[in-house]
Design a protein around this motif. Structure first.
Motif, PDB file in Angstrom:
ATOM      1  N   LEU A 130       0.836  -1.206   0.000  1.00  0.00           N
ATOM      2  CA  LEU A 130       0.000   0.000   0.000  1.00  0.00           C
ATOM      3  C   LEU A 130       0.872   1.258   0.000  1.00  0.00           C
ATOM      4  N   ILE A 131       0.344   2.353  -0.536  1.00  0.00           N
ATOM      5  CA  ILE A 131       1.095   3.596  -0.423  1.00  0.00           C
ATOM      6  C   ILE A 131       0.796   4.224   0.936  1.00  0.00           C
ATOM      7  N   ASP A 132       1.748   5.012   1.392  1.00  0.00           N
ATOM      8  CA  ASP A 132       1.598   5.732   2.655  1.00  0.00           C
ATOM      9  C   ASP A 132       1.017   7.105   2.316  1.00  0.00           C
ATOM     10  N   LEU A 133      -0.187   7.378   2.818  1.00  0.00           N
ATOM     11  CA  LEU A 133      -0.872   8.617   2.439  1.00  0.00           C
ATOM     12  C   LEU A 133      -0.109   9.862   2.901  1.00  0.00           C
ATOM     13  N   HIS A 134       0.644   9.746   4.006  1.00  0.00           N
ATOM     14  CA  HIS A 134       1.436  10.890   4.457  1.00  0.00           C
ATOM     15  C   HIS A 134       2.570  11.174   3.487  1.00  0.00           C
ATOM     16  N   VAL A 135       3.204  10.101   3.022  1.00  0.00           N
ATOM     17  CA  VAL A 135       4.294  10.256   2.041  1.00  0.00           C
ATOM     18  C   VAL A 135       3.728  10.875   0.755  1.00  0.00           C
ATOM     19  N   THR A 156       0.350  -8.447  -7.322  1.00  0.00           N
ATOM     20  CA  THR A 156       0.060  -8.837  -5.939  1.00  0.00           C
ATOM     21  C   THR A 156      -1.432  -8.831  -5.617  1.00  0.00           C
ATOM     22  N   ALA A 157      -2.239  -8.230  -6.473  1.00  0.00           N
ATOM     23  CA  ALA A 157      -3.690  -8.095  -6.270  1.00  0.00           C
ATOM     24  C   ALA A 157      -4.036  -7.090  -5.165  1.00  0.00           C
ATOM     25  N   VAL A 158      -3.028  -6.383  -4.651  1.00  0.00           N
ATOM     26  CA  VAL A 158      -3.248  -5.410  -3.575  1.00  0.00           C
ATOM     27  C   VAL A 158      -4.125  -4.253  -4.078  1.00  0.00           C
ATOM     28  N   ILE A 159      -5.149  -3.942  -3.278  1.00  0.00           N
ATOM     29  CA  ILE A 159      -6.097  -2.874  -3.623  1.00  0.00           C
ATOM     30  C   ILE A 159      -5.744  -1.617  -2.819  1.00  0.00           C
ATOM     31  N   GLN A 160      -5.502  -0.525  -3.509  1.00  0.00           N
ATOM     32  CA  GLN A 160      -5.170   0.734  -2.828  1.00  0.00           C
ATOM     33  C   GLN A 160      -6.447   1.399  -2.287  1.00  0.00           C
ATOM     34  N   PRO A 161      -6.333   2.184  -1.216  1.00  0.00           N
ATOM     35  CA  PRO A 161      -7.518   2.890  -0.684  1.00  0.00           C
ATOM     36  C   PRO A 161      -7.873   4.073  -1.588  1.00  0.00           C
ATOM     37  N   ALA A 166      -8.096   9.644  -3.652  1.00  0.00           N
ATOM     38  CA  ALA A 166      -8.779  10.629  -4.494  1.00  0.00           C
ATOM     39  C   ALA A 166      -9.122  11.878  -3.679  1.00  0.00           C
ATOM     40  N   ALA A 167      -9.560  11.670  -2.441  1.00  0.00           N
ATOM     41  CA  ALA A 167      -9.921  12.809  -1.587  1.00  0.00           C
ATOM     42  C   ALA A 167      -8.695  13.696  -1.353  1.00  0.00           C
ATOM     43  N   LEU A 168      -7.553  13.043  -1.137  1.00  0.00           N
ATOM     44  CA  LEU A 168      -6.314  13.790  -0.919  1.00  0.00           C
ATOM     45  C   LEU A 168      -5.930  14.575  -2.183  1.00  0.00           C
ATOM     46  N   ALA A 169      -6.084  13.920  -3.320  1.00  0.00           N
ATOM     47  CA  ALA A 169      -5.780  14.582  -4.589  1.00  0.00           C
ATOM     48  C   ALA A 169      -6.650  15.832  -4.756  1.00  0.00           C
ATOM     49  N   HIS A 170      -7.928  15.679  -4.482  1.00  0.00           N
ATOM     50  CA  HIS A 170      -8.836  16.811  -4.705  1.00  0.00           C
ATOM     51  C   HIS A 170      -8.629  17.923  -3.682  1.00  0.00           C
ATOM     52  N   LYS A 171      -8.237  17.529  -2.461  1.00  0.00           N
ATOM     53  CA  LYS A 171      -7.940  18.534  -1.440  1.00  0.00           C
ATOM     54  C   LYS A 171      -6.846  19.488  -1.932  1.00  0.00           C
ATOM     55  N   HIS A 172      -5.933  18.938  -2.748  1.00  0.00           N
ATOM     56  CA  HIS A 172      -4.824  19.754  -3.266  1.00  0.00           C
ATOM     57  C   HIS A 172      -5.055  20.186  -4.711  1.00  0.00           C
ATOM     58  N   GLY A 173      -6.268  20.000  -5.209  1.00  0.00           N
ATOM     59  CA  GLY A 173      -6.601  20.477  -6.557  1.00  0.00           C
ATOM     60  C   GLY A 173      -5.994  19.662  -7.684  1.00  0.00           C
ATOM     61  N   LEU A 174      -5.633  18.410  -7.427  1.00  0.00           N
ATOM     62  CA  LEU A 174      -5.037  17.569  -8.481  1.00  0.00           C
ATOM     63  C   LEU A 174      -6.113  16.779  -9.202  1.00  0.00           C
ATOM     64  N   ASP A 194     -16.153   7.333  -5.692  1.00  0.00           N
ATOM     65  CA  ASP A 194     -14.724   7.163  -5.401  1.00  0.00           C
ATOM     66  C   ASP A 194     -13.927   8.458  -5.628  1.00  0.00           C
ATOM     67  N   GLY A 195     -14.467   9.360  -6.434  1.00  0.00           N
ATOM     68  CA  GLY A 195     -13.757  10.604  -6.739  1.00  0.00           C
ATOM     69  C   GLY A 195     -12.690  10.431  -7.812  1.00  0.00           C
ATOM     70  N   ILE A 196     -12.969   9.571  -8.773  1.00  0.00           N
ATOM     71  CA  ILE A 196     -12.004   9.306  -9.850  1.00  0.00           C
ATOM     72  C   ILE A 196     -12.292  10.227 -11.034  1.00  0.00           C
ATOM     73  N   ASP A 197     -11.258  10.887 -11.546  1.00  0.00           N
ATOM     74  CA  ASP A 197     -11.434  11.785 -12.684  1.00  0.00           C
ATOM     75  C   ASP A 197     -11.200  11.085 -14.009  1.00  0.00           C
ATOM     76  N   LEU A 198     -10.229  10.159 -14.019  1.00  0.00           N
ATOM     77  CA  LEU A 198      -9.913   9.400 -15.230  1.00  0.00           C
ATOM     78  C   LEU A 198      -9.622   7.959 -14.821  1.00  0.00           C
ATOM     79  N   LEU A 199     -10.103   7.009 -15.625  1.00  0.00           N
ATOM     80  CA  LEU A 199      -9.911   5.597 -15.276  1.00  0.00           C
ATOM     81  C   LEU A 199      -9.682   4.778 -16.540  1.00  0.00           C
ATOM     82  N   ALA A 200      -8.668   3.901 -16.488  1.00  0.00           N
ATOM     83  CA  ALA A 200      -8.377   3.032 -17.632  1.00  0.00           C
ATOM     84  C   ALA A 200      -8.809   1.608 -17.317  1.00  0.00           C
ATOM     85  N   MET A 201      -9.349   0.931 -18.338  1.00  0.00           N
ATOM     86  CA  MET A 201      -9.745  -0.476 -18.174  1.00  0.00           C
ATOM     87  C   MET A 201      -9.602  -1.221 -19.496  1.00  0.00           C
ATOM     88  N   SER A 202      -9.690  -2.537 -19.405  1.00  0.00           N
ATOM     89  CA  SER A 202      -9.452  -3.366 -20.583  1.00  0.00           C
ATOM     90  C   SER A 202     -10.406  -4.546 -20.592  1.00  0.00           C
TER      91      SER A 202
END
Ligand SMILES: *Cc1c(COP(=O)(O)O)cnc(C)c1O
Length: 393
Positions: A130-135, A156-161, A166-174, A194-202
């Motif tokens: 997982l990524i560290d949200l503080h980092v 690894t099948a690991v699911i990110q939060p 997304a909330a963090l991204a939007h808080k900073h206008g990304l 979820d707050g997703i702006d762009l999503l890729a799928m196949s």
């Protein structure tokens, strides 16, 4: 014994086309062969109708609106369109944040953007994957415009939060982009919630055909238009020109519809299969599951076995089992998995790590067969090594 060999345990690399998907596609190769852009006759309308229905189903799978879906040739193209398309409409030198464990479609595209002047940060991950949200938050600068974090990892099948990210991204206008190629059709996704702006799928990762995928482009992206990477004709709201792959699109739509209906039952069944598989293989000394402390997709596992020769093992398994060592998607290059390295595994352990991914047509019988083969092979490849060692002495 009517088990078809080798047993297929590599659904993260690609899935078979569901027969119901194929049935839906077939007429669009022959009698319904029209060009969906031919708006002046019945052949065109018929093709367009098929595309419209598929667009609705693909959109519904991720909680989007049909007019937010852009069909592409697959997730790789969707990722390229999202990242390059957004970058092109920004000031040169803009800052993008992504993660070390992303698929090569994202990492190689980011490398290309760096050559074009972008500044890219590749975030590390925790040992859990997982990524560290503080980092993440610390990496954001006034020049950061785009954050790209995959929904679920292909190795690894690991699911990110995703919602928190997304909330963090939007808080900073990304803008927030996610490569959801492994997650779509396997777990519920709602781009708006979820707050997703762009999503890729196949399509071919969810029992649809190869060579077709989609990019979701949300309304918020309008301030930063996605610049087309393929020009000519203005198809797909001018974001992706080219005659639509109607049979492929129809197949992707049917695949999405089936996933929506069967996702819950399917993931429960596959979780039981996968958990049993893991439990049995964990009984082997020196075995471990990579990413086990994070939420994971139900159908897949990544396991390491200490003190074996991973290359020989997977070769020896070849006629019985089809699974993958390191990343299937980067196996063209055969370098040790950058994903497992980022989780902190030693190079040796990375070489002795395997991904097993079950799917819609996997059976208990197949799982039992795989458990027996892997258990035997791990022991044999350890023994061989020890015997060799004693011989040298
Ligand atoms: C398979 C995969 C891709 C590439 O998808 P294609 O449709 O084959 O181009 C991208 N990202 C992830 C996470 C994948 O698993």
């Amino acid at each position: 014994m009517s088990l078809k060999l080798p047993v297929y345990l590599d659904h993260n690399a690609t899935t078979p086309v569901d027969p119901r998907v194929l049935q839906e596609m077939l007429p669009y190769f022959t009698e319904k062969f029209g060009n969906a852009a031919s708006r002046i006759h019945a052949y065109g309308w018929e093709a367009e109708e098929g595309v419209d229905m598929a667009r609705e189903n693909v959109a519904a799978l991720i909680g989007a609106r049909p007019n937010e879906i852009v069909f592409t040739s697959g997730a790789t193209e969707a990722v390229n369109l999202a990242l390059k398309g957004i970058y092109e409409s920004l000031q040169p030198g803009a800052h993008i944040i992504t993660v070390a464990t992303e698929h090569k479609a994202v990492l190689d595209t980011c490398r290309k953007l760096e050559k074009m002047g972008a500044v890219v940060t590749y975030l590390p991950v925790l040992p859990s994957g997982l990524i560290d949200l503080h980092v993440l938050e610390q990496a954001i600068t006034p020049r950061t415009v785009l954050l790209s974090v995959m929904y679920a990892n292909n190795e690894t099948a690991v699911i990110q939060p995703i919602r928190e990210i997304a909330a963090l991204a939007h808080k900073h206008g990304l803008l927030f982009f996610t490569d959801a190629t492994q997650a779509a059709g396997k777990i519920p996704i709602d781009v708006h919630a979820d707050g997703i702006d762009l999503l890729a799928m196949s399509a071919h990762k969810m029992y649809g055909p190869k060579g077709i995928g989609a990019l979701y482009v949300g309304k918020k992206v309008h301030h930063t238009p996605v610049i087309a990477q393929i020009d000519g004709g203005g198809h797909e709201r001018s974001m992706r020109s080219g005659t639509l792959n109607v049979p492929g699109i129809v197949g992707m739509g049917k695949a999405a519809e089936i996933c929506m209906e069967e996702m819950n039952a399917e993931s429960k069944r596959l979780a039981a299969l996968r958990d049993h598989f893991e439990e049995q293989l964990l009984a082997i000394e020196g075995s471990r599951i990579n990413g086990k402390d994070a939420p994971r997709l139900a159908h897949a596992t990544n396991m390491s076995f200490e003190n074996i020769n991973g290359e020989k093992l997977i070769f020896a398994a070849g006629s019985d089992l089809a699974f993958s060592r390191s990343s299937a998607c980067s196996s063209v290059t055969l370098e040790p998995s950058h994903v497992l390295r980022a989780l902190g595994l030693s190079d040796e352990l990375v070489h002795n790590s395997f991904r097993f991914s079950f799917g819609r047509f996997s059976t208990e019988e197949q799982a039992t067969y795989a458990i027996n083969i892997i258990s035997r092979l791990v022991k044999e490849h350890r023994d061989e090594r020890n015997i060799g060692y004693h011989k040298i002495l």
